[in-house]
Each structure stands twice: as structure tokens, then as C-alpha cells.
Design a protein around this motif. Structure first.
Motif, PDB file in Angstrom:
ATOM      1  N   LYS A 140       0.772  -1.574  -0.063  1.00  0.00           N
ATOM      2  CA  LYS A 140       0.091  -0.135  -0.027  1.00  0.00           C
ATOM      3  C   LYS A 140       0.686   1.478  -0.672  1.00  0.00           C
ATOM      4  CE  LYS A 140      -3.902   2.062   0.841  1.00  0.00           C
ATOM      5  NZ  LYS A 140      -5.058   1.987  -0.128  1.00  0.00           N
ATOM      6  N   ASP A 141       1.809   1.014   0.818  1.00  0.00           N
ATOM      7  CA  ASP A 141       2.665   2.176   0.482  1.00  0.00           C
ATOM      8  C   ASP A 141       3.667   2.184  -0.938  1.00  0.00           C
ATOM      9  OD1 ASP A 141       4.242  -0.128   0.737  1.00  0.00           O
ATOM     10  OD2 ASP A 141       6.583   0.809   1.873  1.00  0.00           O
ATOM     11  N   TRP A 142       3.655   1.611  -1.050  1.00  0.00           N
ATOM     12  CA  TRP A 142       3.667   2.225  -3.097  1.00  0.00           C
ATOM     13  C   TRP A 142       2.995   2.423  -3.881  1.00  0.00           C
ATOM     14  CZ3 TRP A 142       8.163  -2.297  -5.127  1.00  0.00           C
ATOM     15  CH2 TRP A 142       8.775  -2.695  -3.917  1.00  0.00           C
ATOM     16  N   LEU A 143       1.958   2.087  -3.637  1.00  0.00           N
ATOM     17  CA  LEU A 143       0.552   2.558  -4.294  1.00  0.00           C
ATOM     18  C   LEU A 143       1.134   4.174  -4.149  1.00  0.00           C
ATOM     19  CD1 LEU A 143      -1.678   0.211  -3.480  1.00  0.00           C
ATOM     20  CD2 LEU A 143      -0.753   0.298  -5.825  1.00  0.00           C
ATOM     21  N   ASN A 144       0.989   4.027  -2.586  1.00  0.00           N
ATOM     22  CA  ASN A 144       0.524   5.694  -1.870  1.00  0.00           C
ATOM     23  C   ASN A 144       2.184   7.134  -2.758  1.00  0.00           C
ATOM     24  OD1 ASN A 144      -1.555   4.740  -1.086  1.00  0.00           O
ATOM     25  ND2 ASN A 144      -0.227   4.880   0.758  1.00  0.00           N
ATOM     26  N   LYS A 145       2.961   6.097  -2.759  1.00  0.00           N
ATOM     27  CA  LYS A 145       4.135   7.245  -3.262  1.00  0.00           C
ATOM     28  C   LYS A 145       3.951   7.258  -4.702  1.00  0.00           C
ATOM     29  CE  LYS A 145       9.214   6.597  -3.410  1.00  0.00           C
ATOM     30  NZ  LYS A 145      10.091   5.828  -2.990  1.00  0.00           N
ATOM     31  N   LEU A 146       3.516   5.956  -4.934  1.00  0.00           N
ATOM     32  CA  LEU A 146       3.120   6.434  -7.318  1.00  0.00           C
ATOM     33  C   LEU A 146       1.943   6.749  -7.503  1.00  0.00           C
ATOM     34  CD1 LEU A 146       5.192   3.078  -7.806  1.00  0.00           C
ATOM     35  CD2 LEU A 146       5.797   5.125  -7.838  1.00  0.00           C
ATOM     36  N   GLY A 147       1.630   7.456  -6.229  1.00  0.00           N
ATOM     37  CA  GLY A 147       0.623   7.966  -7.087  1.00  0.00           C
ATOM     38  C   GLY A 147      -0.995   7.173  -7.295  1.00  0.00           C
ATOM     39  N   LEU A 148      -1.065   5.586  -7.116  1.00  0.00           N
ATOM     40  CA  LEU A 148      -1.813   5.201  -7.598  1.00  0.00           C
ATOM     41  C   LEU A 148      -2.805   4.150  -6.698  1.00  0.00           C
ATOM     42  CD1 LEU A 148       1.274   2.569  -9.112  1.00  0.00           C
ATOM     43  CD2 LEU A 148      -0.625   4.267 -10.385  1.00  0.00           C
ATOM     44  N   GLN A 149      -4.453   3.959  -7.629  1.00  0.00           N
ATOM     45  CA  GLN A 149      -5.381   3.255  -6.659  1.00  0.00           C
ATOM     46  C   GLN A 149      -5.542   1.438  -6.655  1.00  0.00           C
ATOM     47  OE1 GLN A 149      -7.559   5.028  -5.032  1.00  0.00           O
ATOM     48  NE2 GLN A 149      -5.882   7.361  -6.197  1.00  0.00           N
ATOM     49  N   GLU A 150      -5.919   1.649  -5.700  1.00  0.00           N
ATOM     50  CA  GLU A 150      -5.762  -0.336  -5.167  1.00  0.00           C
ATOM     51  C   GLU A 150      -6.626  -0.522  -6.864  1.00  0.00           C
ATOM     52  OE1 GLU A 150      -8.444  -2.968  -3.210  1.00  0.00           O
ATOM     53  OE2 GLU A 150      -6.885  -2.112  -1.771  1.00  0.00           O
ATOM     54  N   PRO A 151      -5.982  -1.336  -7.373  1.00  0.00           N
ATOM     55  CA  PRO A 151      -6.215  -1.927  -9.043  1.00  0.00           C
ATOM     56  C   PRO A 151      -7.659  -2.942  -8.499  1.00  0.00           C
ATOM     57  CG  PRO A 151      -4.807  -2.942  -8.740  1.00  0.00           C
ATOM     58  CD  PRO A 151      -4.837  -2.423  -7.340  1.00  0.00           C
ATOM     59  N   LYS A 152      -9.170  -2.365  -9.605  1.00  0.00           N
ATOM     60  CA  LYS A 152      -9.785  -3.234  -9.008  1.00  0.00           C
ATOM     61  C   LYS A 152     -10.520  -4.459 -11.015  1.00  0.00           C
ATOM     62  CE  LYS A 152     -11.312  -0.874  -5.775  1.00  0.00           C
ATOM     63  NZ  LYS A 152     -11.113  -1.963  -4.384  1.00  0.00           N
ATOM     64  N   THR A 153      -9.608  -3.758 -11.600  1.00  0.00           N
ATOM     65  CA  THR A 153      -9.954  -4.612 -13.179  1.00  0.00           C
ATOM     66  C   THR A 153      -7.964  -5.316 -13.225  1.00  0.00           C
ATOM     67  OG1 THR A 153      -9.458  -2.945 -14.343  1.00  0.00           O
ATOM     68  CG2 THR A 153     -11.403  -3.711 -13.187  1.00  0.00           C
ATOM     69  N   LEU A 154      -8.166  -5.886 -14.394  1.00  0.00           N
ATOM     70  CA  LEU A 154      -7.178  -6.662 -14.546  1.00  0.00           C
ATOM     71  C   LEU A 154      -6.261  -5.572 -15.265  1.00  0.00           C
ATOM     72  CD1 LEU A 154      -5.997  -9.517 -14.640  1.00  0.00           C
ATOM     73  CD2 LEU A 154      -6.896  -9.566 -17.245  1.00  0.00           C
ATOM     74  N   ASP A 155      -7.165  -4.903 -15.578  1.00  0.00           N
ATOM     75  CA  ASP A 155      -5.982  -3.547 -16.640  1.00  0.00           C
ATOM     76  C   ASP A 155      -5.547  -2.805 -15.100  1.00  0.00           C
ATOM     77  OD1 ASP A 155      -7.200  -5.214 -19.643  1.00  0.00           O
ATOM     78  OD2 ASP A 155      -8.558  -3.160 -19.428  1.00  0.00           O
ATOM     79  N   GLU A 156      -6.417  -2.924 -14.803  1.00  0.00           N
ATOM     80  CA  GLU A 156      -5.554  -1.860 -13.583  1.00  0.00           C
ATOM     81  C   GLU A 156      -4.677  -2.447 -12.887  1.00  0.00           C
ATOM     82  OE1 GLU A 156      -8.774  -0.665 -11.341  1.00  0.00           O
ATOM     83  OE2 GLU A 156      -9.549   0.497 -13.004  1.00  0.00           O
ATOM     84  N   LEU A 157      -4.982  -3.893 -13.079  1.00  0.00           N
ATOM     85  CA  LEU A 157      -3.939  -4.411 -11.979  1.00  0.00           C
ATOM     86  C   LEU A 157      -2.532  -4.459 -12.930  1.00  0.00           C
ATOM     87  CD1 LEU A 157      -2.791  -6.564  -9.761  1.00  0.00           C
ATOM     88  CD2 LEU A 157      -3.718  -7.802 -10.993  1.00  0.00           C
ATOM     89  N   TYR A 158      -2.106  -4.566 -13.922  1.00  0.00           N
ATOM     90  CA  TYR A 158      -1.387  -4.637 -15.382  1.00  0.00           C
ATOM     91  C   TYR A 158      -0.806  -2.988 -14.990  1.00  0.00           C
ATOM     92  CZ  TYR A 158       1.283  -4.354 -19.374  1.00  0.00           C
ATOM     93  OH  TYR A 158       2.539  -3.563 -20.413  1.00  0.00           O
ATOM     94  N   THR A 159      -1.338  -2.013 -14.857  1.00  0.00           N
ATOM     95  CA  THR A 159      -0.639  -0.728 -15.011  1.00  0.00           C
ATOM     96  C   THR A 159      -0.084  -0.480 -13.701  1.00  0.00           C
ATOM     97  OG1 THR A 159      -3.090   0.135 -16.178  1.00  0.00           O
ATOM     98  CG2 THR A 159      -1.286   1.592 -14.662  1.00  0.00           C
ATOM     99  N   VAL A 160      -0.454  -0.988 -12.303  1.00  0.00           N
ATOM    100  CA  VAL A 160      -0.051  -1.401 -11.686  1.00  0.00           C
ATOM    101  C   VAL A 160       0.876  -1.814 -10.808  1.00  0.00           C
ATOM    102  CG1 VAL A 160      -0.656  -1.416  -8.726  1.00  0.00           C
ATOM    103  CG2 VAL A 160      -2.303  -0.559  -9.698  1.00  0.00           C
ATOM    104  N   LEU A 161       1.297  -3.481 -11.284  1.00  0.00           N
ATOM    105  CA  LEU A 161       2.665  -4.237 -11.266  1.00  0.00           C
ATOM    106  C   LEU A 161       3.448  -3.361 -12.357  1.00  0.00           C
ATOM    107  CD1 LEU A 161       0.604  -7.774 -11.657  1.00  0.00           C
ATOM    108  CD2 LEU A 161       1.448  -6.158  -9.958  1.00  0.00           C
ATOM    109  N   LYS A 162       3.650  -2.578 -13.248  1.00  0.00           N
ATOM    110  CA  LYS A 162       4.315  -2.285 -14.424  1.00  0.00           C
ATOM    111  C   LYS A 162       5.108  -1.310 -13.682  1.00  0.00           C
ATOM    112  CE  LYS A 162       4.242  -0.508 -19.426  1.00  0.00           C
ATOM    113  NZ  LYS A 162       5.760  -1.327 -19.192  1.00  0.00           N
TER     114      LYS A 162
END
Length: 469
Positions: free
Chosen positions: A168-190
Motif C-alpha cells: 500500500k505504501d508503494w501505491l501511495n508513493k506512486l500516486g496509484l489507486q488499488e486496482p479493481k480490474t485486470l487492466d488496472e492491475l497491469y498498470t500497477v504492476l508495471k
């Protein structure tokens, strides 16, 4: 879940842990079972895989405490290894135990078919303790019913679910939201791979790591696929072995090709996966809800000022909005049909779900694992090593409150489990089917084999072995 929860003992609660808590709140709890008539001298033989002490000495202390609290002469047999084989040997050889701990619903169904397990329906329904929905929710008993609708076990603890666990701290640092869909998950993991979330200036992080195929249900949820069997008009199907799984395997292969996924996911054991997460090498793993709290606790014990924050996530949404999460098979007690002391076993089963039983199963033995002074609980060094898990790290009974605060993040994670996670269908053929599915799925996910070809080969071998219809 046992293979994962047993590893929790390695997470030691450093320092002295204190909590001002009321030690006599039994008025709010389910009553303890009444002493059985002439129970003195009555024996209780238990075979357990998780319940008890963590060492031979601890197990002796635990059995003695059980004897004192129940008024029974308890013998607790807790094998150091090969527990499942010990259970099978005991039942097939006619060895006489009053209680056996089991954590496999497919095994329970097999035991029911063999007629070696006692029907507990009337006992559960007549028990003021076990029939209380605040002790065990009424719907939960469906898990322990046989094909005949009768109840054949009693829960030993609450079992959680697997889920994606994210930094969660990495999400916050990069300004990302918790992913809900597969496309959103790809964006976060990338982003976890490419945007230096650990801030060390090196491209040394991965987006995702897993330990094989076991815990990825929360991601496969994006395609509405359940892990084990699903009956379709009475026919056995395996969603992971259908054409619908092909795009998911291709998605994982894309992660591997782009260096977003830990390339060792095929050979990882859970310890290696956990270590990557704890050492800032990966931003997401798939694991048990309880480990959200354990991850956070360990890092905070290492460094009170740590920015590390693990958080559990619900499974990804399918196109129709459905979210699938995989709940672990329950841990439960059975009374063998040849149990010499079934009434003593029933007395124990009621005790185990009261405050006294839950305290013993979680904190352990007073004076050995913990001390109690004026309402304050303090773990001993031995108790810290046991990590408040003597078979009951979490429980159903809502009237029994934890003696220590919940580990950070675990309550939110378990709330997701309760909302979304469901049991999977346990058929006796699953272990054989799992080997075939796992073999080809991992090859497809790693890009070692075209996903379509892998699924085709799965289906061919599963049908040839009469594992699907």
C-alpha cells in the motif's frame, strides 16, 4: 492453510507485549460446558496436527492444561511430521482416538463413505454452545455436512482466504489507486517494476510474485474462474482447464516476458515469495489474509518507523462485476466411529469453543506461554515464539475478544474474506487433477508453451484419466 499458518511461528513478537484487558469477561461469552458426571479418570485421546505446543515440552504442558480445564485425562498425540499419513494409518489400522484434527474436506467425504466417522448432527443441534450462532454462525455448518446432509465435524478454528496482498505504501508513493480490474492491475504492476518504488535508484523490483498456482484465485477472478471443480448440470468441470482460462495464462506470460513478474514463481516456495515481499523486491504477492497482519507486524518490530504497509485486496472484478476469492478448507475435529470415549470428546468440543478453550488455543498455557497479572496479559519468550497460535490463531466465537490488539491490517483483510470468499468443491479426484492443471498452467504462464496448446493438453489428459466429464 496449515502449510502457511505453521510458518507463522517464525514471526516472533519482539519485546514485551502488554495489554490491559479484562480477564473475567466470561459473562459476555458462551458458558463453559458443565462438568460431566464422574469425569475424573475419564480419558481423552487426541490426534492433532496443529493444536498443542510447539515443542515436545510445550505439548506436554498443553495436554496438562487441557486435563486441568476439562477434568479429563488428556493424551495429546502431535506427530512432528507426516501428519496426514498418520491420520490415514490410524483410521485404517483401527487405532483408537477420541478426536482427530482434519483440514481436508475431500478427506472428510472419503471418511464418511468408509463409515469411520461419527454423525454429530444431534450433538451439535442439542448443544447450547455449538448451536449458538454467535459461537459458530449457522451457515458455516454446511461445510461439515456429508452428502446425506448430516454434520460430521466441529470447527477447530476460523479459516481465512487467499488474496492479492499489495504494498500500500508503494501505491501511495506512486500516486496509484488499488486496482479493481485486470487492466488496472497491469498498470500497477508495471509501475512497481519501472518506477523505482523502493527509491534505491536501481531497477531491481518486480510487480508480482506467487508461489506456483495455489493462491492466484483473486487474479483469475477477472475471468470468473474458480480454482477447483465446478459442477455444470452435474458434470465435473475445471475452469482453469477451459478455453476461458487461455487469455489469463497469456496475461501472466506477458508479465513474465516484460520482466514484471518474478521469473522464479514456478519454483518458489512460500518462504521465498514472502522474503521478496519483506525485502522490497516485489510489490504484490498472493497469500493468506492472516499474513497481511504478520507482514506488517514483522516490519514494525524490525523498525518502528518503517513505511512498509501491506494491505489485502479483494479479488478482481469479472466483466459482470463478480468477485471470486478462495476460502481455505476448514480445520475441524472428527470423532472416529470407534472412539472409546465419545462423550469425553463431545465435552472437549464444547470447551474448545468457549473463552477458556479459545484462550488456550491462541495464547497457550498460563504460566508457560503467558502470564496474567491484574488483568494484564504478558507473553513469555516461549509464548512469543508460538506467536499466539496453539491451533486457534483466529476463531468464530464473536463473544470472545482477543487479549491483544489485532495485527495491523488483518481485520480489514479478513473482512474481505468474509464478504467475498467461498469454499471450493472438494472431490476425491482433485489431487490427481491438480497435478495436470498445475503442470500445464505454469508452463503457459511462464511462456514456455502456448496457452491454447497447454489448455488443450490439460483437457486431453484430464479426460483420459476420467477426471472431468
Amino acid at each position: 492453510m496449515n502449510r502457511n499458518m505453521n510458518a507463522a511461528k517464525a514471526l516472533v513478537l519482539a519485546g514485551t507485549v502488554l495489554l490491559s484487558a479484562c480477564s473475567n469477561n466470561s459473562n459476555a461469552s458462551s458458558p463453559s460446558p458443565a462438568p460431566a458426571e464422574n469425569s475424573e479418570g475419564v480419558k481423552l485421546e487426541i490426534l492433532a496436527g496443529n493444536v498443542g505446543g510447539k515443542t515436545p515440552e510445550g505439548n506436554t504442558q498443553f495436554a496438562q492444561a487441557l486435563s486441568e480445564k476439562t477434568g479429563l485425562e488428556v493424551t495429546l498425540d502431535k506427530p512432528a511430521s507426516d501428519y496426514d499419513q498418520k491420520v490415514l494409518t490410524a483410521l485404517s489400522s483401527g487405532a483408537k482416538y477420541d478426536l482427530i484434527e482434519v483440514s481436508d474436506l475431500a478427506k472428510l467425504n472419503a471418511l464418511i463413505d468408509q463409515g469411520v466417522v461419527t454423525d454429530l448432527t444431534g450433538f451439535v443441534q442439542d448443544s447450547k454452545i455449538l448451536s449458538d450462532p454467535s459461537v459458530i454462525p449457522t451457515g458455516e455448518w454446511e461445510q461439515l455436512k456429508g452428502p446425506d446432509g448430516k454434520i460430521y465435524g466441529v470447527f477447530s478454528k476460523f479459516q481465512g482466504a487467499t488474496m492479492p496482498i499489495v504494498r500500500k505504501d508503494w501505491l501511495n508513493k506512486l500516486g496509484l489507486q488499488e486496482p479493481k480490474t485486470l487492466d488496472e492491475l497491469y498498470t500497477v504492476l508495471k509501475a512497481f517494476k519501472e518506477k523505482d518504488p523502493d527509491g534505491n535508484g536501481r531497477a531491481d523490483t518486480y510487480g508480482l510474485s506467487t508461489a506456483g498456482l495455489y493462491d492466484i484465485q483473486g487474479i483469475m477472478s477477472a475471468a470468473g474462474l474458480k480454482y477447483r471443480y465446478v459442477l455444470d448440470n452435474g458434470k465435473r468441470t475445471l475452469p482453469y482447464a477451459t478455453d476461458a482460462a487461455i487469455p489469463m495464462y497469456e496475461w501472466f506470460a506477458k508479465l513474465v516476458k516484460e520482466g514484471i513478474m518474478d521469473p522464479n514463481f514456478i519454483t518458489n516456495d512460500t518462504a521465498k515469495m514472502r522474503n521478496l515481499f519483506l525485502t522490497d523486491r516485489v510489490g504484490m504477492v498472493t497469500y493468506w489474509d492472516a499474513w497481511v497482519g504478520m507482514f506488517n507486524n514483522l516490519k514494525q518490530q524490525e523498525d518502528a518507523a518503517t513505511t512498509f504497509q501491506a494491505a489485502g485486496m479483494a479479488g478482481l472484478q469479472a466483466a459482470d462485476g463478480t468477485i471470486l476469492m478462495r476460502r481455505g478448507d476448514p480445520d475441524f475435529w472428527i470423532i472416529p466411529a470407534n472412539a472409546p470415549h465419545p462423550e469425553a470428546a463431545k465435552k472437549f468440543l464444547e470447551f474448545w469453543n468457549t473463552e477458556d478453550g479459545i484462550t488456550l488455543g491462541s495464547l497457550g498455557v498460563e504460566g508457560y506461554d503467558y502470564a496474567l497479572d491484574n488483568g494484564k496479559y504478558t507473553l513469555t519468550d516461549i509464548g512469543k515464539e508460538a506467536n499466539m497460535d496453539h491451533g486457534v490463531p483466529y476463531w468464530y466465537n464473536t463473544t470472545v475478544k482477543p487479549k491483544f490488539p489485532a495485527l495491523p491490517g488483518v481485520e480489514d483483510a479478513m473482512a474481505l474474506s468474509r464478504e467475498y470468499a467461498t469454499l471450493e468443491l472438494s472431490l476425491p479426484t482433485w489431487p490427481d487433477a491438480e497435478k495436470i492443471v498445475t503442470n500445464y498452467a505454469l508452463k503457459a504462464m511462464a511462456g514456455q508453451m502456448p496457452a491454447g496448446e497447454a489448455v488443450e493438453q490439460m483437457q486431453k489428459e484430464l479426460k483420459a484419466a476420467n477426471l472431468i466429464d
